[in-house]
Design a protein around this motif. Structure first.
Motif, mmCIF file in Angstrom:
data_model
loop_
_atom_site.group_PDB
_atom_site.id
_atom_site.type_symbol
_atom_site.label_atom_id
_atom_site.label_comp_id
_atom_site.label_asym_id
_atom_site.label_seq_id
_atom_site.Cartn_x
_atom_site.Cartn_y
_atom_site.Cartn_z
ATOM 1 N N SER A 10 5.928 0.400 1.956
ATOM 2 C CA SER A 10 5.232 0.973 3.107
ATOM 3 C C SER A 10 5.409 0.099 4.348
ATOM 4 O O SER A 10 5.715 -1.091 4.262
ATOM 5 C CB SER A 10 3.741 1.134 2.799
ATOM 6 O OG SER A 10 3.127 -0.134 2.614
ATOM 7 N N VAL A 22 4.210 -4.251 9.981
ATOM 8 C CA VAL A 22 4.544 -5.182 8.914
ATOM 9 C C VAL A 22 4.993 -4.399 7.686
ATOM 10 O O VAL A 22 4.301 -3.489 7.226
ATOM 11 C CB VAL A 22 3.356 -6.112 8.591
ATOM 12 C CG1 VAL A 22 2.086 -5.328 8.341
ATOM 13 C CG2 VAL A 22 3.659 -7.002 7.394
ATOM 14 N N ASN A 65 -0.543 -9.504 1.033
ATOM 15 C CA ASN A 65 -1.149 -8.221 0.722
ATOM 16 C C ASN A 65 -2.650 -8.439 0.551
ATOM 17 O O ASN A 65 -3.087 -9.000 -0.457
ATOM 18 C CB ASN A 65 -0.527 -7.638 -0.553
ATOM 19 C CG ASN A 65 -1.023 -6.248 -0.863
ATOM 20 O OD1 ASN A 65 -2.225 -6.011 -0.959
ATOM 21 N ND2 ASN A 65 -0.103 -5.313 -1.025
ATOM 22 N N GLY A 91 1.568 -11.057 -2.864
ATOM 23 C CA GLY A 91 2.476 -10.533 -1.853
ATOM 24 C C GLY A 91 2.671 -11.447 -0.667
ATOM 25 O O GLY A 91 3.029 -10.986 0.423
ATOM 26 N N ALA A 123 -0.233 3.702 7.790
ATOM 27 C CA ALA A 123 0.940 3.255 7.041
ATOM 28 C C ALA A 123 1.934 4.394 6.940
ATOM 29 O O ALA A 123 1.561 5.549 6.712
ATOM 30 C CB ALA A 123 0.537 2.778 5.646
ATOM 31 N N VAL A 168 3.132 -0.866 7.527
ATOM 32 C CA VAL A 168 1.763 -0.820 8.042
ATOM 33 C C VAL A 168 1.782 -1.056 9.536
ATOM 34 O O VAL A 168 2.469 -1.953 10.031
ATOM 35 C CB VAL A 168 0.886 -1.875 7.343
ATOM 36 C CG1 VAL A 168 -0.505 -1.923 7.957
ATOM 37 C CG2 VAL A 168 0.799 -1.566 5.851
ATOM 38 N N LYS A 173 5.606 -3.946 3.877
ATOM 39 C CA LYS A 173 4.999 -4.481 2.669
ATOM 40 C C LYS A 173 5.923 -4.326 1.451
ATOM 41 O O LYS A 173 6.862 -3.519 1.451
ATOM 42 C CB LYS A 173 3.665 -3.779 2.405
ATOM 43 C CG LYS A 173 2.595 -4.095 3.446
ATOM 44 C CD LYS A 173 2.240 -5.567 3.451
ATOM 45 C CE LYS A 173 1.092 -5.878 4.386
ATOM 46 N NZ LYS A 173 0.745 -7.326 4.351
ATOM 47 N N HIS A 228 2.915 -12.901 6.078
ATOM 48 C CA HIS A 228 1.829 -11.980 5.745
ATOM 49 C C HIS A 228 1.563 -12.022 4.253
ATOM 50 O O HIS A 228 2.344 -12.573 3.457
ATOM 51 C CB HIS A 228 2.147 -10.552 6.203
ATOM 52 C CG HIS A 228 3.426 -9.993 5.663
ATOM 53 N ND1 HIS A 228 3.482 -9.207 4.538
ATOM 54 C CD2 HIS A 228 4.711 -10.098 6.104
ATOM 55 C CE1 HIS A 228 4.736 -8.844 4.306
ATOM 56 N NE2 HIS A 228 5.510 -9.378 5.232
ATOM 57 N N ALA A 259 -4.418 -5.880 7.366
ATOM 58 C CA ALA A 259 -2.970 -5.827 7.175
ATOM 59 C C ALA A 259 -2.439 -7.137 6.602
ATOM 60 O O ALA A 259 -1.284 -7.206 6.183
ATOM 61 C CB ALA A 259 -2.268 -5.524 8.492
ATOM 62 N N ASP A 293 5.522 -2.877 -1.296
ATOM 63 C CA ASP A 293 5.534 -1.572 -1.963
ATOM 64 C C ASP A 293 6.373 -0.546 -1.221
ATOM 65 O O ASP A 293 6.411 0.627 -1.607
ATOM 66 C CB ASP A 293 4.100 -1.054 -2.135
ATOM 67 C CG ASP A 293 3.384 -0.841 -0.801
ATOM 68 O OD1 ASP A 293 3.987 -1.071 0.261
ATOM 69 O OD2 ASP A 293 2.194 -0.445 -0.831
#
Length: 384
Positions: free
Chosen positions: A261, A255, A153, A88, A235, A263, A257, A151, A45, A259
């Motif tokens: 999503s 978390v 990606n 990311g 996700a 997760v 993201k 975080h 993740a 995009d």
């Protein structure tokens, strides 16, 4: 002639070490038994959360994790510039929720000692917590807010590292098959690795084979008690509201993201090298999601997957040259912190390479590869 380095293992740790070695002017070859970044690295993740992961006190592992977090912004910018790929990386901050009154005091105790190590943490509750994270359950009694955490990606970071390594002249050999022999001497003898399909020789070697590291014991002459722990992750699609921070409970994390999503992870179990996803593992994450983030009620994940985390007996990685094979450095057993610890691991390996191998750094005794041989606590009854 350039000194040569063989990196065994093409996950996030192996790629990071290859990138560091190439920057230092070494002739670098990386071999990976399967696809580059195809195991735990690509499934992660991507959390960068040393203050969440380490709640007991400022031990050597906590300090290693914080050191790596401090390296992250410059390290990522350098890789992104070399690869032309956005990783990311986000410094979102994190919230560790107290869902019950009994959760409050341990988190306040953690806040007290972590402030001395750059956490800049705060305790939030009531209206302050709602304003900080509107997505969190109104049942939460409070939360420990750590603004330094964030975080990345993980698949994009792996792709960026792979591209950067190729651009720096690293020879990347994927689908090389498993090791059938690893011969290491000293001085001019160097290292020779034999896989299912070919043989590779170099002056120095760094072994980063993750959950498969236990198989190195017979060649390195030390116990390597690393075993795979399956981590299942799922996700969700875009949600409203969208969590602003990393959100942790005692049982799972979430978390958001880039995009869109969301997760959620990670269910952990000892399933050997089985990477299949189970209904019970993902179901547990779904149930916890509904408790912590109300907007997830009634929603099903759009995707689920699993990775194998390389766990040691004490939860700390093996970092250092191998006593009986001084031309070999072991960098394995990072468990669920491989993404976080990549910059500091690469820096440590780079300094070792720069000295031409041999003894490791002072201050790394807690992570020594042969520590399980030297400790009577692990001397009997545990497979290598």
């Amino acid at each position: 002639m350039k000194a040569s380095v063989l990196i065994v293992g093409g996950g996030i740790i192996g790629l990071s070490c290859a990138w560091e070695a190439a920057k230092r002017g070494f002739d670098v070859t990386l071999i990976e038994r399967d696809a580059i970044g195809g195991q735990a690295s690509g499934a992660a993740a991507g959390m960068l959360a040393p203050f969440y992961e380490n709640g007991e006190g400022p031990d050597d592992f906590f300090r290693l994790c914080v050191d790596s977090l401090l390296l992250y912004p410059d390290w990522v910018r350098e890789i992104e510039a070399a690869a032309g790929i956005d990783t990311g990386f986000v410094r979102s901050g994190s919230l560790h929720l107290a869902l019950h009154e009994a959760d409050r005091q341990p988190l306040l105790g953690r806040l007290a000692w972590q402030r001395a190590f750059g956490a800049r943490g705060e305790w939030a509750e009531g209206a302050a917590l709602r304003a900080l994270e509107p997505a969190a359950s109104p049942q939460a009694r409070g939360a420990l807010f750590s603004p330094a955490e964030g975080h990345v990606n993980a698949p994009k970071l792996v792709a960026a590292l792979e591209t950067a390594c190729r651009g720096a002249g690293v020879r990347l050999v994927d689908h090389a098959g498993g090791l059938s022999a690893l011969e290491a001497g000293s001085g001019s003898f160097g290292v020779r690795a034999v896989t299912d399909s070919d043989a590779y020789a170099a002056d120095l070697a760094v072994c980063c084979v993750g959950a498969w590291s236990g198989g190195l014991a017979e060649w390195l002459g030390i116990r390597v008690p690393i075993h795979p722990i399956r981590g299942q992750i799922c996700a969700f699609g875009p949600t409203a509201p969208r969590p602003r921070h990393l959100v942790f409970s005692s049982q799972a994390y979430w978390v958001a993201k880039g995009d869109g999503s969301l997760v959620c992870g990670a269910s952990e179990d000892d399933a050997g090298f089985d990477r299949s996803v189970t209904e019970s593992g993902v179901g547990r994450l779904v149930r916890w999601g509904e408790r912590v983030l109300p907007m997830l009620r009634g929603l099903a994940p759009v995707r689920s997957w699993a990775g194998l985390r390389p766990a040691t007996l004490d939860g700390w990685p093996l970092l250092g040259p191998v006593p009986r094979s001084p031309n070999v450095f072991l960098a394995a057993g990072h468990y669920r912190n491989g993404i976080l610890l990549s910059p500091v691991t690469a820096a440590i390996v780079g300094r070792w390479l720069g000295r031409g191998g041999g003894p490791g750094e002072r201050g790394l005794a807690a992570f020594a590869p042969d520590r399980f041989d030297r400790s009577s606590a692990w001397a009997e009854g545990i497979p290598g």
